[in-house]
Write a protein that holds these residues in place. Structure first.
Motif, PDB file in Angstrom:
ATOM      1  N   ASN A   2      28.966  59.308 145.966  1.00 44.87           N
ATOM      2  CA  ASN A   2      28.706  57.878 145.837  1.00 44.87           C
ATOM      3  C   ASN A   2      28.669  57.250 147.225  1.00 44.87           C
ATOM      4  O   ASN A   2      29.573  57.472 148.030  1.00 44.87           O
ATOM      5  CB  ASN A   2      29.807  57.215 144.999  1.00 44.87           C
ATOM      6  N   LYS A  34      19.879  57.698 146.865  1.00 46.45           N
ATOM      7  CA  LYS A  34      19.672  57.808 145.419  1.00 46.45           C
ATOM      8  C   LYS A  34      18.610  58.858 145.107  1.00 46.45           C
ATOM      9  O   LYS A  34      18.767  59.686 144.200  1.00 46.45           O
ATOM     10  CB  LYS A  34      19.258  56.444 144.866  1.00 46.45           C
ATOM     11  N   LYS A  35      17.524  58.856 145.861  1.00 42.61           N
ATOM     12  CA  LYS A  35      16.456  59.829 145.653  1.00 42.61           C
ATOM     13  C   LYS A  35      16.935  61.253 145.905  1.00 42.61           C
ATOM     14  O   LYS A  35      16.400  62.209 145.330  1.00 42.61           O
ATOM     15  CB  LYS A  35      15.259  59.517 146.568  1.00 42.61           C
ATOM     16  N   GLU A  39      24.967  59.844 142.971  1.00 46.01           N
ATOM     17  CA  GLU A  39      25.134  59.330 141.605  1.00 46.01           C
ATOM     18  C   GLU A  39      25.168  57.807 141.569  1.00 46.01           C
ATOM     19  O   GLU A  39      24.460  57.174 140.781  1.00 46.01           O
ATOM     20  CB  GLU A  39      26.424  59.884 140.996  1.00 46.01           C
ATOM     21  N   ASN A  40      25.987  57.210 142.413  1.00 47.00           N
ATOM     22  CA  ASN A  40      26.101  55.756 142.477  1.00 47.00           C
ATOM     23  C   ASN A  40      25.845  55.312 143.907  1.00 47.00           C
ATOM     24  O   ASN A  40      26.472  55.812 144.841  1.00 47.00           O
ATOM     25  CB  ASN A  40      27.495  55.289 142.044  1.00 47.00           C
ATOM     26  N   ASN A  61      16.345  46.917 142.602  1.00 52.33           N
ATOM     27  CA  ASN A  61      16.555  47.009 141.151  1.00 52.33           C
ATOM     28  C   ASN A  61      15.784  48.183 140.561  1.00 52.33           C
ATOM     29  O   ASN A  61      16.307  48.937 139.724  1.00 52.33           O
ATOM     30  CB  ASN A  61      16.125  45.707 140.470  1.00 52.33           C
ATOM     31  N   GLN A  62      14.553  48.351 141.017  1.00 50.04           N
ATOM     32  CA  GLN A  62      13.726  49.461 140.515  1.00 50.04           C
ATOM     33  C   GLN A  62      14.322  50.813 140.871  1.00 50.04           C
ATOM     34  O   GLN A  62      14.174  51.780 140.123  1.00 50.04           O
ATOM     35  CB  GLN A  62      12.306  49.353 141.089  1.00 50.04           C
ATOM     36  N   GLU A  63      15.013  50.877 141.992  1.00 53.05           N
ATOM     37  CA  GLU A  63      15.605  52.138 142.454  1.00 53.05           C
ATOM     38  C   GLU A  63      17.061  52.295 142.020  1.00 53.05           C
ATOM     39  O   GLU A  63      17.745  53.220 142.462  1.00 53.05           O
ATOM     40  CB  GLU A  63      15.500  52.229 143.976  1.00 53.05           C
ATOM     41  N   SER A  64      17.540  51.384 141.176  1.00 56.83           N
ATOM     42  CA  SER A  64      18.909  51.431 140.629  1.00 56.83           C
ATOM     43  C   SER A  64      19.974  51.371 141.719  1.00 56.83           C
ATOM     44  O   SER A  64      20.975  52.089 141.685  1.00 56.83           O
ATOM     45  CB  SER A  64      19.101  52.696 139.772  1.00 56.83           C
ATOM     46  N   ILE A  65      19.766  50.478 142.692  1.00 53.73           N
ATOM     47  CA  ILE A  65      20.734  50.248 143.756  1.00 53.73           C
ATOM     48  C   ILE A  65      21.485  48.954 143.443  1.00 53.73           C
ATOM     49  O   ILE A  65      20.875  47.886 143.312  1.00 53.73           O
ATOM     50  CB  ILE A  65      20.055  50.132 145.131  1.00 53.73           C
ATOM     51  N   ASP A  66      22.798  49.038 143.340  1.00 53.60           N
ATOM     52  CA  ASP A  66      23.627  47.869 143.050  1.00 53.60           C
ATOM     53  C   ASP A  66      23.796  47.022 144.315  1.00 53.60           C
ATOM     54  O   ASP A  66      24.184  47.529 145.354  1.00 53.60           O
ATOM     55  CB  ASP A  66      24.991  48.355 142.546  1.00 53.60           C
ATOM     56  N   GLU A  68      25.262  43.637 143.996  1.00 56.52           N
ATOM     57  CA  GLU A  68      25.926  42.439 143.493  1.00 56.52           C
ATOM     58  C   GLU A  68      26.899  41.824 144.499  1.00 56.52           C
ATOM     59  O   GLU A  68      27.210  40.627 144.419  1.00 56.52           O
ATOM     60  CB  GLU A  68      26.664  42.751 142.185  1.00 56.52           C
TER      61      GLU A  68
END
Length: 271
Positions: A2, A34-35, A39-40, A61-66, A68
């Protein structure tokens, strides 16, 4: 594995295409981590309030990266202007200086540090304006740091005690200068050091042993973000337990994939 990347986000403005692409060292490393199988993955930085910032967020967002825990500040995004050489190398030729990242620095709160500590590794770059935060950051997580071409030893010494994995761009050094630089940085307590050298094989150093990257013949479309992708590929595999040779091989493949597309990781948008 992670990973969280903290620092710069920009859009790279391709003047020859009239398009811009999301990027910045820390954004590129996050997406490519991520690619490469992390995992996170999270990103923390300061976003502007313009359409370019919204496009960066869309890509994350498309690449699932947080993201926030990032901040938002009134102003414009970093938007370096670049042109393309016949060899496919991107050359930065300027950009506005009144961006939110030039004006503001990210200051980490206790809540931030608690969140960051959940990750295995934090990546920061010399473009992140995070030098003043490294001391408290290093108390909760291991740090990898991209010095880029900031090879001034006074600067390296300033942050070295907080860094576990160090990445440098040494393309401008000749063989004699490179050897002298390696000798100097061996005095710092880095676990792994990597030095990219433009079109020459990168060097990775661990326990005073130098590993040389094996380059493969590929058709280069665009080198933008290739070094960031190399960093991400190496970190994900090395922290996950792969040995140095395997980690370097997979890092090289990651950089090759980036060289086959425009932008740090795609997502073009017209001006």
């Amino acid at each position: 594995m992670n990973l969280i990347a903290i620092g710069d986000n920009v859009v790279d403005c391709y003047l020859d295409q009239n398009k811009y692409y999301p990027g910045g060292n820390c954004v590129n490393v996050a997406v490519n981590a991520k690619k490469n199988g992390a995992e996170n993955v999270a990103y923390m930085g300061v976003f502007a309030t313009d359409q370019k910032a919204e496009h960066i967020k869309h890509a994350l967002n498309q690449e699932s990266i947080d993201f926030e825990y990032s901040r938002t500040a009134e102003g414009i995004s970093g938007q370096p202007q670049v042109s393309l050489t016949p060899e496919g190398d991107r050359v930065f030729i300027g950009g506005p200086k009144n961006t939110v990242q030039h004006v503001l620095k990210l200051q980490l709160t206790e809540k931030d540090l608690e969140y960051i500590s959940q990750y295995d590794l934090c990546h920061v770059s010399c473009y992140s304006s995070m030098e003043g935060e490294l001391a408290k950051l290093s108390k909760v997580i291991d740090i990898s740091y991209d010095f880029s071409n900031k090879l001034d030893l006074d600067y390296v010494e300033l942050v070295a005690k907080h860094i576990k994995h160090a990445f440098f761009s040494a393309a401008e050094l000749n063989d004699h200068e490179l050897k002298a630089f390696i000798d100097k940085i061996s005095e710092f307590d880095f676990e792994v050091v990597a030095l990219t050298r433009g079109g020459l094989p990168a060097l990775f150093i661990k326990d005073n042993h130098i590993y040389e990257q094996t380059l493969n013949p590929i058709k280069v479309i665009d080198t933008m973000g290739a070094g960031d992708s190399l960093i991400a590929g190496f970190l994900v595999n090395y922290i996950s337990g792969a040995d140095m040779n395997v980690s370097i091989e997979r890092a090289t493949k990651s950089a090759e994939n980036t060289c086959k597309m425009y932008g740090g990781f795609g997502y073009p948008k017209e001006f």
